[in-house]
Scaffold this motif. Structure first.
Motif: not given
Length: 235
Positions: A98-127
């Protein structure tokens, strides 16, 4: 040192980072407030059980299924050796996931890749949906994915960034609360088959040591992820 503090303060007062700070405060309220925590804890359970599932597969175990329950508990069943590193890693993975997913998401958000984070989560949920074996679990995953999908499709980039930051904060803060809840249950003798107790039986290391490890991972993730969200370029 004074100049470093001034620069950090200037970044923190940037409008985007003020929004990130507000998102953090909102996430903290959502986690601490019982009425909001109970339904939203399902998101934490999804990440927790997903961590078990991913590590089980990576360690060569067969994933039999995932169940998510209305009391926000969950169960991931895999088959393989009952002892050994694969089983240990699988049991260890849930809480820090849980914490590591939040950490990875924070890195993507602050790298201006928030759409990657959102779609990555959607892909993981689909799997993950392919492995869920009960109706409530399917509902939880579909609703969570639907909310993220709506944000990804309908929200403007700035709102996507803000929602992604809120999700990161929620995972970073919310990843710690279940460990405390587990500690209270263990003190009352109500969690004899918890991940920590199973690890204690498998490895001989006390359950408290595993809980301390999870706390440390969660705290480090919160500090680093929070720093990224608040002091890195923009949210």
């Amino acid at each position: 040192m004074d100049e470093l503090v001034r620069n950090a303060t200037a970044r923190l007062l940037d409008s985007g980072n003020v929004a990130a700070l507000i998102a953090g405060v909102v996430a903290l309220v959502l986690v601490l407030n019982r009425s909001t925590w109970l339904p939203l804890r399902n998101v934490v359970t999804i990440a927790h059980e997903g961590g078990h599932a991913v590590v089980a597969l990576l360690s060569g175990r067969k994933l039999n299924g995932i169940r998510l329950h209305s009391d926000t508990s969950g169960l991931t069943v895999s088959t393989g050796r009952a002892h050994g590193p694969g089983m240990v890693f699988t049991l260890v993975a849930g809480y820090p996931a849980v914490s590591l997913l939040g950490l990875g998401g924070a890195w993507l958000v602050t790298s201006d890749r928030e759409s990657w984070m959102l779609w990555g989560c959607i892909a993981l949920l689909a799997l993950m949906l392919l492995a869920v074996r009960n109706a409530y679990g399917v509902l939880s995953v579909v609703v969570t994915g639907g909310v993220l999908g709506a944000v990804s499709w309908l929200a403007s980039p700035s709102w996507q960034a803000l929602c992604a930051a809120l999700l990161c904060w929620f995972l970073l803060i919310g990843g710690l609360r279940p460990i405390g809840e587990l500690g209270r249950k263990r003190r009352r003798g109500r969690a004899g088959d918890s991940d920590a107790d199973q690890l204690a039986r498998l490895t001989g290391a006390p359950a408290g040591m595993w809980m301390l490890l999870w706390y440390l991972v969660g705290l480090v993730s919160l500090v680093v992820g929070g720093f990224w969200l608040l002091l890195m370029p923009q949210v």
